[in-house]
Design a protein around this motif. Sequence first.
Motif, short mmCIF file in Angstrom:
data_model
loop_
_atom_site.label_atom_id
_atom_site.label_comp_id
_atom_site.label_asym_id
_atom_site.label_seq_id
_atom_site.Cartn_x
_atom_site.Cartn_y
_atom_site.Cartn_z
N PHE A 46 1.72 -3.03 11.42
CA PHE A 46 1.00 -2.56 10.23
C PHE A 46 0.50 -1.12 10.43
CE2 PHE A 46 -0.28 -7.20 9.32
CZ PHE A 46 0.77 -7.37 8.45
N LEU A 47 -0.07 -0.86 11.59
CA LEU A 47 -0.59 0.48 11.87
C LEU A 47 0.54 1.50 11.95
CD1 LEU A 47 -3.33 -0.35 14.53
CD2 LEU A 47 -3.69 0.40 12.17
N TYR A 48 1.65 1.10 12.56
CA TYR A 48 2.80 2.01 12.64
C TYR A 48 3.30 2.36 11.24
CZ TYR A 48 7.45 3.80 13.59
OH TYR A 48 8.56 4.59 13.63
N ILE A 49 3.46 1.34 10.38
CA ILE A 49 3.94 1.57 9.03
C ILE A 49 2.95 2.43 8.25
CG2 ILE A 49 4.32 0.41 6.81
CD1 ILE A 49 5.69 -1.84 8.36
N THR A 50 1.66 2.19 8.45
CA THR A 50 0.63 2.96 7.74
C THR A 50 0.71 4.44 8.07
OG1 THR A 50 -0.90 1.09 7.62
CG2 THR A 50 -1.86 3.29 7.48
N ILE A 51 0.77 4.75 9.35
CA ILE A 51 0.69 6.15 9.77
C ILE A 51 2.04 6.85 9.71
CG2 ILE A 51 0.11 7.70 11.69
CD1 ILE A 51 -1.92 5.56 12.59
N PHE A 52 3.07 6.22 10.30
CA PHE A 52 4.34 6.91 10.48
C PHE A 52 5.39 6.61 9.41
CE2 PHE A 52 2.43 6.60 14.73
CZ PHE A 52 2.37 7.95 15.04
N ALA A 53 5.12 5.64 8.54
CA ALA A 53 6.06 5.37 7.45
C ALA A 53 5.40 5.55 6.09
CB ALA A 53 6.63 3.95 7.57
N THR A 54 4.11 5.89 6.07
CA THR A 54 3.41 6.04 4.79
C THR A 54 2.65 7.35 4.72
OG1 THR A 54 3.14 3.62 4.76
CG2 THR A 54 1.92 4.89 3.12
N ASN A 114 10.33 -11.20 8.88
CA ASN A 114 10.81 -12.27 9.76
C ASN A 114 9.66 -13.03 10.41
OD1 ASN A 114 13.49 -11.63 9.23
ND2 ASN A 114 13.70 -10.29 11.00
N GLN A 115 8.47 -12.42 10.44
CA GLN A 115 7.27 -13.08 10.95
C GLN A 115 6.50 -13.77 9.83
OE1 GLN A 115 6.82 -13.11 14.34
NE2 GLN A 115 8.82 -12.07 14.19
N ARG A 116 7.16 -13.95 8.70
CA ARG A 116 6.60 -14.65 7.54
C ARG A 116 5.46 -13.88 6.87
NH1 ARG A 116 8.90 -19.60 7.28
NH2 ARG A 116 9.73 -20.50 9.21
N VAL A 117 5.48 -12.56 7.00
CA VAL A 117 4.57 -11.70 6.23
C VAL A 117 5.22 -11.45 4.89
CG1 VAL A 117 3.43 -9.47 6.10
CG2 VAL A 117 3.66 -10.62 8.30
N SER A 118 4.53 -11.77 3.80
CA SER A 118 5.12 -11.59 2.47
C SER A 118 5.06 -10.12 2.06
CB SER A 118 4.37 -12.43 1.44
OG SER A 118 3.14 -11.81 1.09
N PRO A 119 5.97 -9.68 1.16
CA PRO A 119 5.91 -8.29 0.69
C PRO A 119 4.59 -7.98 -0.02
CG PRO A 119 7.48 -9.58 -0.61
CD PRO A 119 7.11 -10.40 0.58
N PHE A 120 3.98 -8.99 -0.65
CA PHE A 120 2.69 -8.79 -1.30
C PHE A 120 1.62 -8.44 -0.27
CE2 PHE A 120 5.07 -11.75 -3.97
CZ PHE A 120 4.97 -11.15 -5.22
N GLU A 121 1.61 -9.17 0.83
CA GLU A 121 0.63 -8.89 1.89
C GLU A 121 0.86 -7.52 2.51
OE1 GLU A 121 -0.31 -13.33 3.70
OE2 GLU A 121 1.52 -12.29 4.32
N LEU A 122 2.12 -7.20 2.78
CA LEU A 122 2.43 -5.93 3.44
C LEU A 122 2.07 -4.75 2.55
CD1 LEU A 122 3.48 -4.28 5.74
CD2 LEU A 122 5.82 -4.69 4.95
N VAL A 123 2.38 -4.84 1.25
CA VAL A 123 2.03 -3.75 0.34
C VAL A 123 0.53 -3.52 0.33
CG1 VAL A 123 1.92 -3.06 -2.09
CG2 VAL A 123 4.04 -3.94 -1.15
N GLU A 124 -0.23 -4.61 0.21
CA GLU A 124 -1.69 -4.45 0.14
C GLU A 124 -2.27 -3.89 1.43
OE1 GLU A 124 -5.69 -6.78 -1.26
OE2 GLU A 124 -3.71 -7.46 -1.85
N ILE A 125 -1.85 -4.43 2.56
CA ILE A 125 -2.36 -3.94 3.84
C ILE A 125 -1.96 -2.48 4.04
CG2 ILE A 125 -2.12 -4.17 6.35
CD1 ILE A 125 -1.82 -7.21 5.87
N ARG A 126 -0.74 -2.14 3.70
CA ARG A 126 -0.24 -0.77 3.85
C ARG A 126 -1.06 0.19 3.00
NH1 ARG A 126 6.12 0.79 2.76
NH2 ARG A 126 6.10 2.88 3.66
#
Length: 294
Positions: free
Chosen positions: A220-228, A32-44
């Motif tokens: 991003f940090l939350y997803i990295t640590i607690f969802a990945t 919803n903040q216009r982050v694309s799934p491509f960007e999120l996958v790579e950052i994650r």
Amino acid sequence: MAVNNKWQGFLLIALAATMWGVAGTAAKYLFNQRVSPFELVEIRLVLSFVFLFLYLAAVNRPLLKISFADIPYFLVFGCFGVGMVQFTYLFTISQTNVATAVFLQYLAPILAALYGMVFLRERPDIFRVLSLLLAVGGGFFIVRGNPGGGLAVNPAGLAGGLASALAFAFYMIYGKKGLARFNSWTLLVYGFGVGALAWSLYMPPWQAAAGHSAMNWLFFLYITIFATVIPFGLFFKGLNFLHPVIAGIISTLEPVIAAFVAWVILHETLFPLQVLGCAMVCAAVILVQTAPHH
């Protein structure tokens, strides 16, 4: 299989599913903040690799040691397992909604069971078959039971969701094979690393990281640590003790947890069909966990 190991595997995967369920809406916020799934996958993937690599280098460096002959395994696992699971799931969310993406991804235990029967000549187990039917049916009712939400299927989202199920099934089966040779953390750190490298060829990390707000970076940090890192680590620890199909069925607790959290914290309504669906998933997990397996 020892009874204690069986229940240890169950608890580890159930905890992983709980963490995924709690974190399920974080990705939707970023989209919803216009982050694309491509960007999120790579950052994650990049952040997960860096975080886990530095942690292992500090506390258990021998787990980072692999041989040259191991590289092909990690290339396949990282590209077609870790990388594809992350991307197809997030892409499906971006095209549909969280509930639809979770439901489609959790068709994976059926694919894993079919693989076992066709390629490994595993005999159909009545307990697993009933558990699969209960889990998939329960997931369907959880999604369809909400009059204001439900399935949001379009061609791109359906293709992404089915690819997500296939990737998750491969991730479980091929990951189980790797666990016979590697520690689960070794498997994950190099899986994240190869996945991050593969996506970096598509989009440089500095390009994916550019222009995000401080709030986005917290997510991003939350997803990295607690969802990945943590839940995938727990999942692989549990997979050590369980058949991939059983592990997949237990992980279908994720939408149940997500619905329960939304009811308790966000005061969202749980409709009768959703309650029935949650009960069916719980019954599937109890049945597959307590049934005798050979």
